[in-house]
Design an enzyme around this catalytic site. Structure first.
Site, PDB file in Angstrom:
ATOM      1  N   CYS A   1      -9.578  -6.545   1.557  1.00  0.00           N
ATOM      2  CA  CYS A   1      -9.699  -5.141   1.950  1.00  0.00           C
ATOM      3  C   CYS A   1     -11.114  -4.625   1.783  1.00  0.00           C
ATOM      4  O   CYS A   1     -11.489  -3.623   2.371  1.00  0.00           O
ATOM      5  CB  CYS A   1      -8.752  -4.289   1.111  1.00  0.00           C
TER       6      CYS A   1
ATOM      7  N   GLN B   1       1.187  -9.221  -6.348  1.00  0.00           N
ATOM      8  CA  GLN B   1       0.684 -10.589  -6.489  1.00  0.00           C
ATOM      9  C   GLN B   1       1.533 -11.459  -7.409  1.00  0.00           C
ATOM     10  O   GLN B   1       1.504 -12.682  -7.297  1.00  0.00           O
ATOM     11  CB  GLN B   1      -0.753 -10.572  -7.020  1.00  0.00           C
TER      12      GLN B   1
ATOM     13  N   ASN C   1      -5.251  -9.286  -7.983  1.00  0.00           N
ATOM     14  CA  ASN C   1      -5.365 -10.024  -6.732  1.00  0.00           C
ATOM     15  C   ASN C   1      -6.667 -10.795  -6.595  1.00  0.00           C
ATOM     16  O   ASN C   1      -6.730 -11.797  -5.912  1.00  0.00           O
ATOM     17  CB  ASN C   1      -5.198  -9.071  -5.538  1.00  0.00           C
TER      18      ASN C   1
ATOM     19  N   SER D   1       5.365  -6.432  -1.870  1.00  0.00           N
ATOM     20  CA  SER D   1       5.044  -6.580  -0.449  1.00  0.00           C
ATOM     21  C   SER D   1       5.551  -7.933   0.018  1.00  0.00           C
ATOM     22  O   SER D   1       5.426  -8.927  -0.701  1.00  0.00           O
ATOM     23  CB  SER D   1       3.530  -6.498  -0.269  1.00  0.00           C
TER      24      SER D   1
ATOM     25  N   HIS E   1       4.539  -9.816   2.713  1.00  0.00           N
ATOM     26  CA  HIS E   1       3.627 -10.797   3.337  1.00  0.00           C
ATOM     27  C   HIS E   1       2.809 -11.606   2.339  1.00  0.00           C
ATOM     28  O   HIS E   1       2.102 -12.531   2.734  1.00  0.00           O
ATOM     29  CB  HIS E   1       2.741 -10.133   4.399  1.00  0.00           C
TER      30      HIS E   1
ATOM     31  N   THR F   1      13.066   5.080  10.450  1.00  0.00           N
ATOM     32  CA  THR F   1      14.014   4.007  10.747  1.00  0.00           C
ATOM     33  C   THR F   1      13.597   2.727  10.032  1.00  0.00           C
ATOM     34  O   THR F   1      12.446   2.301  10.137  1.00  0.00           O
ATOM     35  CB  THR F   1      14.068   3.783  12.273  1.00  0.00           C
TER      36      THR F   1
ATOM     37  N   THR G   1       0.834  -1.203   0.000  1.00  0.00           N
ATOM     38  CA  THR G   1       0.000   0.000   0.000  1.00  0.00           C
ATOM     39  C   THR G   1       0.869   1.254   0.000  1.00  0.00           C
ATOM     40  O   THR G   1       0.644   2.176  -0.798  1.00  0.00           O
ATOM     41  CB  THR G   1      -0.939   0.000   1.229  1.00  0.00           C
TER      42      THR G   1
HETATM   43  C1  PLP Z   1      -1.990  -7.090  -0.885  1.00  0.00           C
HETATM   44  C2  PLP Z   1      -1.886  -6.170  -2.027  1.00  0.00           C
HETATM   45  C3  PLP Z   1      -1.489  -4.829  -1.849  1.00  0.00           C
HETATM   46  C4  PLP Z   1      -1.265  -4.232  -0.495  1.00  0.00           C
HETATM   47  O1  PLP Z   1      -0.088  -4.672   0.107  1.00  0.00           O
HETATM   48  P1  PLP Z   1       0.103  -4.490   1.700  1.00  0.00           P
HETATM   49  O2  PLP Z   1       1.511  -4.907   1.925  1.00  0.00           O
HETATM   50  O3  PLP Z   1      -0.905  -5.380   2.347  1.00  0.00           O
HETATM   51  O4  PLP Z   1      -0.128  -3.050   2.008  1.00  0.00           O
HETATM   52  C5  PLP Z   1      -1.352  -4.040  -2.965  1.00  0.00           C
HETATM   53  N1  PLP Z   1      -1.583  -4.520  -4.196  1.00  0.00           N
HETATM   54  C6  PLP Z   1      -1.965  -5.792  -4.411  1.00  0.00           C
HETATM   55  C7  PLP Z   1      -2.188  -6.265  -5.802  1.00  0.00           C
HETATM   56  C8  PLP Z   1      -2.141  -6.655  -3.337  1.00  0.00           C
HETATM   57  O5  PLP Z   1      -2.546  -7.909  -3.559  1.00  0.00           O
END
Ligand code: PLP
Length: 387
Positions: free
Chosen positions: A327, A181, A153, A201, A203, A239, A74
């Site tokens: 979301c 993704q 996603n 990202s 996670h 940081t 994000t």
């Molecule tokens: C999950 C996702 C995000 C957001 O990433 P976060 O690390 O959760 O803020 C943005 N774009 C896509 C395509 C996602 O699947």
């Protein structure tokens, strides 16, 4: 089997890989230094930070200096879009994006509209792929940025990024892609894709939450969004989350190590689930591209039932799926992605996303193939839509 959870929501987030946790632990314990400090503890943290930057630069086919760490996908999307918009507003105020973007891009563009920017939201075809003709027609002398996601996603459709970048770069316009993704599942190389900015990202690839990056090609004019100290080449103050970043790099290394066989394994399991459900049930529709799609994503509409009721009943059987994106869950509105794909409104209400990941097994998919049809049939029997 019933007391075990079958996690098929990996596009929302993924479990932390045990190897990633092992790599992070020393940075959460003894290597606690601030990477900006000049003493030993600082240098120790700085080493972890820069080694991670090199690993991620390598994974993306670029140099480490082009990588700026952020708090996640994000923030990276916000940074790319607002940063380029504000730094280039003397050149123009027009931005092009698609109608199927993640909210991190969509809502950022909406926000910029209230600051004098004009946004074009490109239409997509029935599979969710961006209309290239509409893209060409949308470009004006005032266009400063195009932002189109690499893979969706919700439905998993892979956008033709190389063709898009070819069109955009020929006009000398900056091009950003949200590759959150796609990274770790299909090849993501910034040179091959021809992008100027790219968001990731951790996670979504079995890394920790709260860490991501933005790739910024050398020479791209961009303003910081986070103002403060001189971290990250004065482009992103704050940081650095060193334990998270070290974990992110490890997760990327693991994904790269298994790039030959893991996407293929996921594709097989995903296809097995798709076939298993469509063989056992009538009125099952695939949302997304049949082939140009992420290997682990399966978005299905079940005629005559609501997605939300399905999820609640799946949950009772230990199956975790999702409707659209996590979301927007709970909003009861049909998914903007399915709306843009012009899906039948009733089918859009009955859509469920299964997203497979590293720890899913064939045994779990077999269980789902047996349990899900029973649930769908039962719900159809009591459905008010029943004819
Ligand atoms: C999950 C996702 C995000 C957001 O990433 P976060 O690390 O959760 O803020 C943005 N774009 C896509 C395509 C996602 O699947």
């Amino acid at each position: 089997m019933n007391n075990k959870v079958i996690y098929l929501d990996n596009n929302s987030t993924t479990p932390l890989h045990p190897e990633v946790l092992e790599t992070m632990l020393p940075y959460l314990k003894e290597r606690y230094g601030n990477a900006s400090s000049i003493h030993f503890k600082g240098r120790e943290a700085k080493k972890g930070l820069e080694e991670s930057r090199a690993i991620l630069g390598d994974a993306l086919g670029t140099e480490s200096v082009d990588i700026i760490f952020t708090s996640g996908g994000t923030e990276s999307d916000n940074f790319a879009i607002k940063g380029v918009a504000f730094a280039n507003k003397d050149k123009g105020n027009h931005i092009i994006t698609s109608s199927v973007e993640h909210l991190a891009v969509g809502a950022t563009c909406k926000y910029l509209e209230s600051h004098g920017f004009k946004i074009t939201y490109l239409p997509v075809d029935k599979y969710g792929a961006v209309d290239l003709k509409a893209l060409k027609e949308a470009i004006t002398p005032k266009t400063i940025l195009v932002s189109i996601m690499h893979a969706n996603n919700e439905v998993g459709t892979i956008e033709p990024i190389k063709e898009i970048s070819g069109i955009v770069k020929a006009k000398g316009i900056y091009f950003h892609t949200d590759a959150v993704q796609s990274f770790g599942k299909i090849p993501v190389d910034v040179e091959d894709l021809g992008v100027d900015l790219l968001s990731l990202s951790a996670h979504k690839i079995n890394g920790p939450k709260g860490v991501g990056l933005l790739y910024i090609r050398k020479g791209v004019k961009i303003d910081p969004v986070n103002h403060g100290g001189h971290h990250e080449r004065s482009l992103r103050a704050g940081t650095e989350n060193v334990p998270g970043i070290v974990g992110f790099a490890k997760a990327a290394q693991i994904a790269k190590r298994h790039m030959k066989e893991e996407p293929e394994r996921l594709r097989k399991l995903r296809n097995m689930l798709q076939k298993g459900l469509t063989d056992r049930l009538d009125g099952v529709h695939l949302n997304g591209h049949p082939t140009e799609r992420l290997p682990g994503t399966l978005n299905l509409s079940f005629q005559g039932v609501e997605g939300e009721s399905l999820l609640i009943n799946f949950d009772l059987k230990g199956i975790c799926g999702s409707t659209g994106s996590a979301c927007t869950a709970g909003s009861n509105e049909p998914s903007h992605v399915l709306v843009a794909m012009k899906a039948d409104p009733q089918l859009a209400q009955g859509s469920v996303r299964f997203s497979l990941g590293t720890f899913n097994t064939e045994e779990e998919i077999t269980y789902c193939m047996e349990e899900i049809p029973k649930i769908v049939k039962r719900l159809r029997d009591i459905s008010p839509f029943k004819k």
